[in-house]
Design an enzyme around this catalytic site. Sequence first.
Site, PDB file in Angstrom:
ATOM      1  N   GLN A 273       9.731  98.095  24.811  1.00 29.56           N
ATOM      2  CA  GLN A 273      10.931  97.385  24.366  1.00 29.56           C
ATOM      3  C   GLN A 273      11.967  97.388  25.480  1.00 29.56           C
ATOM      4  OE1 GLN A 273      12.866  99.043  20.907  1.00 29.56           O
ATOM      5  NE2 GLN A 273      14.161  97.252  20.584  1.00 29.56           N
TER       6      GLN A 273
ATOM      7  N   HIS B  15       8.246  88.790  18.544  1.00 35.58           N
ATOM      8  CA  HIS B  15       7.732  87.742  19.429  1.00 35.58           C
ATOM      9  C   HIS B  15       6.645  86.970  18.674  1.00 35.58           C
ATOM     10  CE1 HIS B  15       9.017  89.756  23.343  1.00 35.58           C
ATOM     11  NE2 HIS B  15       9.023  90.794  22.536  1.00 35.58           N
TER      12      HIS B  15
ATOM     13  N   HIS C 226      13.430  92.484  17.382  1.00 36.57           N
ATOM     14  CA  HIS C 226      12.969  91.105  17.559  1.00 36.57           C
ATOM     15  C   HIS C 226      11.453  91.040  17.416  1.00 36.57           C
ATOM     16  CE1 HIS C 226      13.160  93.013  21.542  1.00 36.57           C
ATOM     17  NE2 HIS C 226      12.102  92.293  21.865  1.00 36.57           N
TER      18      HIS C 226
HETATM   19  P1  5GP Z   1      10.927  93.256  24.588  1.00 37.22           P
HETATM   20  O1  5GP Z   1      10.130  93.752  25.772  1.00 37.22           O
HETATM   21  O2  5GP Z   1      12.252  93.959  24.446  1.00 37.22           O
HETATM   22  O3  5GP Z   1      10.113  93.254  23.331  1.00 37.22           O
HETATM   23  O4  5GP Z   1      11.209  91.720  24.899  1.00 37.22           O
HETATM   24  C1  5GP Z   1      12.461  91.177  25.150  1.00 37.22           C
HETATM   25  C2  5GP Z   1      12.257  89.682  25.361  1.00 37.22           C
HETATM   26  O5  5GP Z   1      13.529  89.070  25.413  1.00 37.22           O
HETATM   27  C3  5GP Z   1      11.532  89.341  26.660  1.00 37.22           C
HETATM   28  O6  5GP Z   1      10.365  88.586  26.345  1.00 37.22           O
HETATM   29  C4  5GP Z   1      12.555  88.528  27.445  1.00 37.22           C
HETATM   30  O7  5GP Z   1      11.995  87.467  28.169  1.00 37.22           O
HETATM   31  C5  5GP Z   1      13.492  88.035  26.356  1.00 37.22           C
HETATM   32  N1  5GP Z   1      14.863  87.835  26.795  1.00 37.22           N
HETATM   33  C6  5GP Z   1      15.626  88.755  27.450  1.00 37.22           C
HETATM   34  N2  5GP Z   1      16.848  88.237  27.694  1.00 37.22           N
HETATM   35  C7  5GP Z   1      16.844  86.973  27.183  1.00 37.22           C
HETATM   36  C8  5GP Z   1      17.835  85.939  27.140  1.00 37.22           C
HETATM   37  O8  5GP Z   1      18.951  86.072  27.624  1.00 37.22           O
HETATM   38  N3  5GP Z   1      17.461  84.788  26.528  1.00 37.22           N
HETATM   39  C9  5GP Z   1      16.233  84.601  25.974  1.00 37.22           C
HETATM   40  N4  5GP Z   1      15.988  83.434  25.394  1.00 37.22           N
HETATM   41  N5  5GP Z   1      15.282  85.562  26.005  1.00 37.22           N
HETATM   42  C10 5GP Z   1      15.589  86.729  26.604  1.00 37.22           C
END
Ligand code: 5GP
Length: 146
Positions: free
Chosen positions: A96, A104, A102
């Site tokens: 994360q 995906h 969130h």
């Molecule tokens: P995690 O690794 O926390 O599950 O994934 C976070 C996701 O948020 C990543 O896939 C990254 O590309 C996306 N993300 C991070 N910052 C932003 C942003 O400012 N806008 C959008 N649309 N996606 C973001």
Amino acid sequence: MDIHSETIFDKIIAGEIPCHKVYEDEHVLVFLDIGPISPGHTLVIPKERKAFLHLLSDQAAEAVGRVLPRLCRAVMAATGAEAYNILQNNGSEAHQVVMHVHFHIIPRFGSRGLGIGWDTGSLESRDAEVLLEKMHAALAESAEGE
Ligand code: 5GP
């Protein structure tokens, strides 16, 4: 890290940072991931500011759960994908990066999509019994707290 501290997703919810918005209601915002693993990679987030799924209120969880299948259908229709993964990371050890819950939605196109290393073991019945006892106790405790 303060698990309730503001993240970039709060700024997106507030409209302070733009996003490619797919869907919005009172409790949920859905937008395209800025770094897609595959075309159509979409993020479904509760507006409630909680870092981890296990901290989410029932109301926010219900709101996300209600729209998630609908959003999967929209991603499939838009991309032609017939397969997809739902990924939901909790904790930096679990990959994360943004500390706001969130989900995906990641379409799969042949070899393109979420890479998964599935390092399986086997479930021994004694271990299962110990786990079940502890999990049932935890569930009973959380039910008492409701
Ligand atoms: P995690 O690794 O926390 O599950 O994934 C976070 C996701 O948020 C990543 O896939 C990254 O590309 C996306 N993300 C991070 N910052 C932003 C942003 O400012 N806008 C959008 N649309 N996606 C973001």
